[in-house]
Design a protein around this motif. Structure first.
Motif, PDB file in Angstrom:
ATOM      1  N   ASP A  89       4.136 -50.211  44.793  1.00 57.57           N
ATOM      2  CA  ASP A  89       4.648 -50.303  43.436  1.00 57.57           C
ATOM      3  C   ASP A  89       3.806 -51.348  42.697  1.00 57.57           C
ATOM      4  OD1 ASP A  89       6.082 -51.042  41.107  1.00 57.57           O
ATOM      5  OD2 ASP A  89       7.942 -50.299  42.019  1.00 57.57           O
TER       6      ASP A  89
ATOM      7  N   LYS B 271       4.406 -53.435  40.683  1.00 53.35           N
ATOM      8  CA  LYS B 271       5.031 -54.756  40.534  1.00 53.35           C
ATOM      9  C   LYS B 271       4.750 -55.650  41.745  1.00 53.35           C
ATOM     10  CE  LYS B 271       9.767 -53.585  42.086  1.00 53.35           C
ATOM     11  NZ  LYS B 271       9.470 -53.810  43.499  1.00 53.35           N
TER      12      LYS B 271
ATOM     13  N   LYS C 145       6.098 -45.758  21.584  1.00 53.59           N
ATOM     14  CA  LYS C 145       4.965 -46.494  22.154  1.00 53.59           C
ATOM     15  C   LYS C 145       3.978 -46.920  21.070  1.00 53.59           C
ATOM     16  CE  LYS C 145       4.902 -44.953  26.957  1.00 53.59           C
ATOM     17  NZ  LYS C 145       5.808 -43.791  27.125  1.00 53.59           N
TER      18      LYS C 145
ATOM     19  N   GLY D 220      -0.631 -48.755  29.615  1.00 56.33           N
ATOM     20  CA  GLY D 220       0.245 -48.339  30.712  1.00 56.33           C
ATOM     21  C   GLY D 220       0.251 -49.376  31.810  1.00 56.33           C
ATOM     22  N   HIS D 221      -0.846 -49.398  32.583  1.00 56.21           N
ATOM     23  CA  HIS D 221      -1.021 -50.425  33.607  1.00 56.21           C
ATOM     24  C   HIS D 221      -2.256 -51.252  33.258  1.00 56.21           C
ATOM     25  CE1 HIS D 221       2.039 -48.865  36.304  1.00 56.21           C
ATOM     26  NE2 HIS D 221       1.575 -47.649  36.062  1.00 56.21           N
TER      27      HIS D 221
ATOM     28  N   SER E  78       3.257 -50.954  29.332  1.00 58.04           N
ATOM     29  CA  SER E  78       4.653 -50.525  29.445  1.00 58.04           C
ATOM     30  C   SER E  78       4.894 -49.704  30.703  1.00 58.04           C
ATOM     31  CB  SER E  78       5.057 -49.726  28.199  1.00 58.04           C
ATOM     32  OG  SER E  78       4.245 -48.575  28.072  1.00 58.04           O
ATOM     33  N   GLY E  79       3.854 -49.450  31.483  1.00 63.39           N
ATOM     34  CA  GLY E  79       4.026 -48.756  32.759  1.00 63.39           C
ATOM     35  C   GLY E  79       4.258 -47.266  32.598  1.00 63.39           C
ATOM     36  N   GLY E  80       4.139 -46.564  33.728  1.00 61.58           N
ATOM     37  CA  GLY E  80       4.452 -45.140  33.716  1.00 61.58           C
ATOM     38  C   GLY E  80       3.291 -44.238  33.340  1.00 61.58           C
ATOM     39  N   PHE E  81       2.183 -44.813  32.878  1.00 62.74           N
ATOM     40  CA  PHE E  81       1.001 -43.995  32.574  1.00 62.74           C
ATOM     41  C   PHE E  81      -0.233 -44.889  32.710  1.00 62.74           C
ATOM     42  CE2 PHE E  81      -0.138 -45.620  28.329  1.00 62.74           C
ATOM     43  CZ  PHE E  81       1.022 -46.301  27.994  1.00 62.74           C
ATOM     44  N   TRP E  82      -1.392 -44.253  32.737  1.00 65.65           N
ATOM     45  CA  TRP E  82      -2.660 -44.982  32.903  1.00 65.65           C
ATOM     46  C   TRP E  82      -3.569 -44.644  31.736  1.00 65.65           C
ATOM     47  CZ3 TRP E  82      -3.899 -47.905  37.455  1.00 65.65           C
ATOM     48  CH2 TRP E  82      -2.880 -47.912  38.421  1.00 65.65           C
TER      49      TRP E  82
END
Lengths: 728, 155
Positions: free
Chosen positions: A190, A192, A561, A623-624, A684-688
Motif C-alpha cells: 500500500d 501509505k 479533482k 494521484g501518487h 489524492s491517490g487512486g490514480f497515477w
C-alpha cells in the motif's frame, strides 16, 4: 560488470577495441550479448528482468524509459527498490537495449518516454518486478535455513529469520534466488507504507553532471570514428538539385561529401568543426519545391478560413450551443492563435553509427530506443535482428527525440556509404532550428453565451489548424478526427478532460496541415488549448462582472479533482487577499497526462510595458507522488519551458522555411526572467498521473490573465514579445 | 598550430587558426565536458575560464589565445569534483538533463571568485546561460549558499 551500460564509455571503448580486432561485424561484441547469455558466461545472474543483485549487495535496477532530465530514472528505481526492500544507498541503474527487449519478448515493456508516461504507465509492472525479486531472495534464504519464507522478513537488503534471529544479506543469496521460479502471485505494498518511493530523494545521476564526466551523445566516440555535418533543404519538402564537391574536397580534414536521401548533403571529416567548415563552403543548389512561397501570413490566412469552415471533427459536445448563443443575453466572441515553436533542446540532434553489410548499430540520445532501432533497421535495409540501438542519456528531449528519428535515418544513410567506419553526425544549432518538428500552429474562435445574471449557458470552440497525429501517425486519424487535438477539452474521464460543466457545449477542429512538420512538443496540445479555454473563461468572468475564481468554481461542481487543485493554488497564493502594490494576479487550471494542475501568477507591468513575473504558485495532483522533490523540479522547469514559449517562442515561416536560426533570434527564458515558484503537491491517490508536462500548460494562461488584471489588455496572440503592454 | 595551457598542462595542437577554442578542447584535446550549444555565444554551454574570467569558447578563435593564458575547463575546476560550487550543485540537486550545467558551474565559479557576495541582480546579470529544463532557481539557490559560506572570492 554491466554489459548493457552503454553510457559507460570505458566499457564501450574496451568492447569496441576488442571487437575491432576481429571482423568488422564483431564490433558489437559486448554490447549485443543478451543478459541471459551474459549470465551463461559467468556474469552476475539477474533475479529477474528488473533486478540484478551483486555479491557485494550492489543492486542494479534496469530502467526501460529514457532519462532526459525529468528524473524518471530515479523515480522508477525508487518504485522497484521500494518493493525490493533493498538499501537505497546501494542502488545503481542500467538500460537494457532495444534489441535485448525484442529478443526477450519485450520483457521490459514500452521504451517510449513521452507524454509524461514513464511512471504512470509502468508503475505496476516495475513494482511487481521489485516485489517478485524480494520474494525470491527471501525464499532462497528460507530454503538455505530450511524454514518457511513466511517466518522471514527483510529490511534494507538484510533478510532475518524471526525465530532464530539469523540474518543474511541479499548479495549472499542472490545466486540461489536467481535459480528459483518467479512467484505467480505478487502483492504490492500500500503506498501509505512506502519508505523509499514517495520520498523526496536526490537523483541518482547528478555527480557526473557537475564534473563534465557525463557522456552525452555528442561526446560519444569510437576508435577510428569520423565526424559528419549536414544540411537538409531549408524549405521543407525541397530537394538537392546539385552540389559541387570538388570545391571543398581539398579543405583540411575532408574525407567524403555524401548525399543523404534526396534532400540533404553531409560532409564527413576527421573533426566535426572541419566538416562543418567545409559544409558551409560547399556550393549547394536546392530545388525548393512547391512550398517555397509559403509564409506565416499565408498559413494564418488558411487557418482563419478554417475558423468558420462548415466541416470539422467534433471533440466534445452536449446540449444545443446554437440555441444557447441565439438566446443569450450577451455573446462574447474572440479569436486566439498559437505559433510554431522549436523544442530547442540544449543538445542538438546527434547520433553515431557503424554500418557493415552484416550489422548496423547506432548510439544516440533518444526518448524511444525501440523507435530508434526501427529507424536504424529501415534506413540500413537490414533486419531488426541485425541492428541495435544504444540509448545515451539526453541533453533535453521535450518530445523532439521521441516519435521521429530523422537524425538516426540520416546517420545510417551516411554510415551505409562508408561501411566499416564509425561516423558521428552532429547537427549545427542552425540545422536544429531549421529542421525541428515544430509545435503545431493553430487558431481558435471562442463564442460564449451569458444569461442576464452572467451565468455561462453555452460555449463554442472552433480550433483550426495543424494535427500532430496527422503529421506523424496518420494511421491514427479516424474519419478526419485527431483525438489528441482536444487535450484538456475532452468529456469527463481519466485523461485530459475539461473541468467545467457547461449546459450547451460544442468543441470541434477544422484540420489544416501546413507543410511544416509538426511534433509532440512538451505539453503537446494542452499548451494552446489551456490558453484558449482559460483565457477566454477569464474574459467571460470579466464580462459577467464576476471574480475569475468564483466564476470558474460555479462551473466545476461536478469536477472535484479539478476544483481541488484550483482551490489549492488559490489558497496558497492568497487569492482574494490584497497583493503587493502594483502586482496583479491571474489564475487558471487544466487536466492532462493523467494529472490535475492549477496556477496563480503574480505580475507587474511597468509604465514602459515591461512585464515582470514575480511569483508563481502551482498546484498539482498526480494521484501518487513518487518523488516530491523531483516533482517540484518538474513544476519549476515547466514554468521555464511554458513561459519561454509564452514570452518569446515563435518560429516564423518565410519563403517556405523557418526564419529563426539560433538563440539570438529565438530567445528563451534566462535567469533574469525567472519568477519564484511555489509548488503545492496534493496527491489524492487512486490514480497515477504524469508530472513532466501538464504544468507547462498553465504557465501561459496564468500569466496572460494576470497581465489583463494589470493592464486591461487581453493578449490573444502568442508570443507576448509581439504585444506592446504599455497602458493604453 | 597552437600552444595552449589547459587545466595546468601545456599542449600543442594542430588546427586551423580560426578554429573555435571549444572545438579544440572537445576534438583535439578530448575534454568533452565543455558543450556545444549554439556556436554564437548565446547559450553559455561552452563556458570556460581564461585567466579566471568566464569566457564563451565557441566564438573564441584558438589563435587569439597564448600559451601564457591559463584555460580551465569543467574537468580542471577541481581535482575530484569538490569545488564549493560543485558541492553546492550536488547538495541542491541542481541538474536535470545536465547538458548546460558545465557552463553554468563555470559561470558561477567565476562570478563568485570576482564577486563573493553577489546580489540577486548580480546573479541574474552574470548568469545568462540558457537552461531549457529550467534549473534557474536551483542554480541561484546553490550560488547563494556558496556565497553565504564565504568559501570563494578574492583572498
Amino acid at each position: 560488470m554491466s554489459l548493457a551500460s552503454v553510457t559507460d564509455t570505458k566499457l564501450s571503448r574496451r568492447s569496441m577495441l576488442k571487437g575491432s580486432a576481429a571482423a568488422a561485424g564483431a564490433f558489437s561484441f559486448g554490447f549485443a550479448i543478451p543478459f541471459d547469455e551474459a549470465q551463461a558466461q559467468g556474469a552476475v545472474p539477474e533475479i529477474n528482468a528488473w533486478v540484478v543483485v551483486q555479491p557485494d549487495d550492489k543492486v542494479v535496477i534496469r530502467i526501460a524509459r529514457s532519462e532526459m532530465g525529468q528524473g524518471t530514472l530515479t523515480g522508477l528505481a525508487q518504485l522497484v527498490a521500494e518493493e525490493l526492500d533493498c538499501d537505497w544507498a546501494k542502488v545503481t541503474t542500467e538500460y537494457p537495449t532495444p534489441g535485448q527487449n525484442l529478443a526477450r519478448n519485450r520483457v521490459w515493456g514500452n521504451f517510449s518516454t513521452g507524454g509524461s508516461r514513464g511512471i504512470r504507465e509502468s508503475h505496476e509492472y516495475v513494482r511487481k518486478g521489485g516485489a517478485a525479486a524480494r520474494m525470491m531472495l527471501i525464499q532462497a534464504a528460507a530454503d538455505g535455513w530450511k524454514v518457511p519464507a513466511a517466518e522471514c522478513s527483510v529490511a534494507k537488503g538484510v533478510i532475518t529469520h524471526k525465530g532464530s534471529g539469523r540474518s543474511i544479506r541479499y548479495g549472499e543469496v542472490a545466486a540461489a534466488a536467481s535459480k528459483l521460479q518467479a512467484p505467480a502471485n505478487v502483492p504490492l505494498k500500500d503506498p501509505k507504507d512506502w519508505i523509499i518511493a514517495g520520498k523526496p530523494l536526490k537523483r541518482l545521476d547528478t555527480a557526473d553532471k557537475t564534473t563534465g564526466k557525463k557522456v552525452y551523445g555528442m561526446d560519444f566516440t569510437l576508435p577510428g570514428m569520423l565526424n559528419a555535418a549536414i544540411k537538409d533543404c531549408p524549405v521543407f519538402g525541397g530537394k538537392v538539385k546539385s552540389f559541387d564537391a570538388a570545391k571543398i574536397k581539398d579543405m583540411p580534414g575532408v574525407k567524403h561529401v555524401l548525399p543523404v536521401g534526396d534532400s540533404a548533403i553531409a560532409v564527413v571529416a576527421d573533426s566535426w568543426w572541419r566538416a562543418k567548415t567545409a559544409l558551409d563552403a560547399l556550393p549547394i543548389t536546392w530545388d525548393e519545391g512547391e512550398h517555397a512561397k509559403v509564409s506565416s501570413e499565408s498559413i494564418a490566412a488558411w487557418l482563419k478560413e478554417g475558423l468558420d469552415a462548415p466541416q470539422a471533427a467534433v471533440g466534445n459536445q452536449n446540449g444545443d450551443v446554437k440555441g444557447a448563443i441565439a438566446n443569450a443575453a450577451r455573446v462574447i466572441e474572440q479569436v486566439y492563435s498559437y505559433p510554431f515553436q522549436n523544442h530547442a533542446c540544449m543538445e542538438v540532434m546527434n547520433a553515431t553509427a557503424l554500418y557493415t553489410p552484416e550489422r548496423c548499430e547506432v548510439w544516440t540520445p533518444t526518448q524511444n530506443g525501440e523507435a530508434a532501432l526501427a529507424a536504424t533497421a529501415e534506413a540500413s535495409g537490414l533486419p531488426l535482428a541485425k541492428c541495435e540501438a544504444y540509448k545515451i542519456d539526453l541533453g533535453g528531449g521535450f518530445g523532439r527525440r521521441g516519435a521521429v528519428h530523422d537524425w538516426v535515418r540520416q546517420v545510417v544513410a551516411i554510415a551505409k556509404q562508408i561501411p566499416g567506419t564509425p561516423v558521428k553526425l552532429i547537427w549545427s544549432r542552425e540545422e536544429d532550428m531549421l529542421h525541428g518538428r515544430f509545435h503545431p500552429v493553430t487558431q481558435c474562435k471562442l463564442t460564449g453565451a451569458l444569461d442576464k445574471d452572467g451565468n455561462l449557458t453555452g460555449l463554442r470552440m472552433r480550433i483550426s489548424g495543424q494535427s500532430i497525429v496527422a503529421g506523424i501517425f496518420p494511421q491514427n486519424i479516424q474519419n478526419g478526427r485527431d483525438p489528441v487535438v482536444f487535450q484538456g477539452l475532452n468529456p469527463p474521464g481519466p485523461e485530459a478532460s475539461i473541468g467545467y460543466t457547461i449546459p450547451n457545449l460544442l468543441i470541434d477542429h477544422a484540420m489544416r496541415n501546413p507543410h511544416v512538420p509538426p511534433g509532440f512538443w512538451r505539453g503537446v496540445n494542452l499548451n494552446q488549448n489551456a490558453i484558449y479555454l482559460e483565457c477566454f473563461i477569464d474574459e467571460l468572468a470579466h464580462a459577467a462582472g464576476k471574480d475569475p475564481l468564483d466564476f470558474r468554481r460555479a462551473l466545476m461542481k461536478d469536477h472535484p479533482k479539478h476544483l481541488a487543485v484550483l482551490n489549492a493554488a488559490a489558497e496558497k497564493a492568497g487569492w482574494g487577499t490584497k497583493s503587493p502594490e502594483g502586482v496583479y494576479r491571474g489564475i487558471c487550471h487544466t487536466m492532462g497526462f493523467g494529472s490535475y494542475v492549477a496556477a496563480v501568477a503574480e505580475v507587474s507591468v511597468s509604465a514602459e510595458g515591461q512585464l515582470k513575473v514575480h511569483r508563481i504558485v502551482a498546484a498539482t495532483d498526480p494521484g501518487h507522488a513518487v518523488n516530491p522533490a523531483q516533482i517540484e523540479r518538474q513544476v519549476e522547469g515547466s514554468f521555464v519551458y511554458g513561459l519561454s514559449a509564452a514570452l518569446y517562442g515563435e518560429c516564423t515561416v518565410k519563403d517556405g522555411r523557418m526564419v529563426e536560426e539560433n538563440f539570438d533570434s529565438y530567445q528563451v527564458m534566462r535567469m533574469e526572467d525567472m519568477p519564484a515558484v511555489e509548488t503545492v503537491i496534493v496527491p489524492s491517490g487512486g490514480f497515477w498521473g504524469g508530472v513532466g508536462e501538464p504544468t507547462i500548460a498553465v504557465a501561459a494562461p496564468a500569466v496572460l490573465n494576470a497581465i489583463f488584471a494589470a493592464t486591461g489588455k487581453r493578449v490573444r496572440n502568442l508570443p507576448l514579445k509581439n504585444t506592446d503592454l504599455r497602458k493604453a | 598550430m597552437a600552444k595552449l595551457t589547459i587545466n595546468g598542462k601545456t599542449i600543442d595542437v594542430v588546427v586551423e587558426d580560426d578554429t573555435p577554442l571549444l572545438w579544440v578542447i572537445r576534438e583535439q584535446i578530448g575534454l568533452t565536458g565543455t558543450k556545444y550549444g549554439c556556436g554564437v555565444a548565446q547559450c553559455g554551454a561552452c563556458t570556460v575560464h581564461i585567466d579566471g574570467v568566464a569566457t564563451r569558447s565557441c566564438t573564441m578563435p584558438v589563435s587569439a589565445i597564448t600559451a601564457e593564458q591559463k584555460i580551465v575547463t569543467i574537468e580542471g575546476l577541481s581535482p575530484d569534483g569538490n569545488h564549493p560550487i560543485q558541492k553546492a550543485w550536488i547538495e541542491h540537486d541542481v541538474p536535470q538533463c545536465g547538458f548546460c550545467q558545465s557552463g553554468m558551474i563555470m559561470a558561477a565559479a567565476a562570478l563568485l571568485q570576482a564577486n563573493p557576495k553577489p546580489s540577486d541582480a548580480d546573479i541574474a546579470a552574470e548568469m545568462t546561460n540558457i537552461c531549457r529544463c529550467g534549473t534557474y532557481n536551483r542554480v541561484k539557490a546553490a550560488i547563494k549558499d556558496v556565497a553565504a559560506g564565504g568559501q570563494l572570492g578574492r583572498g
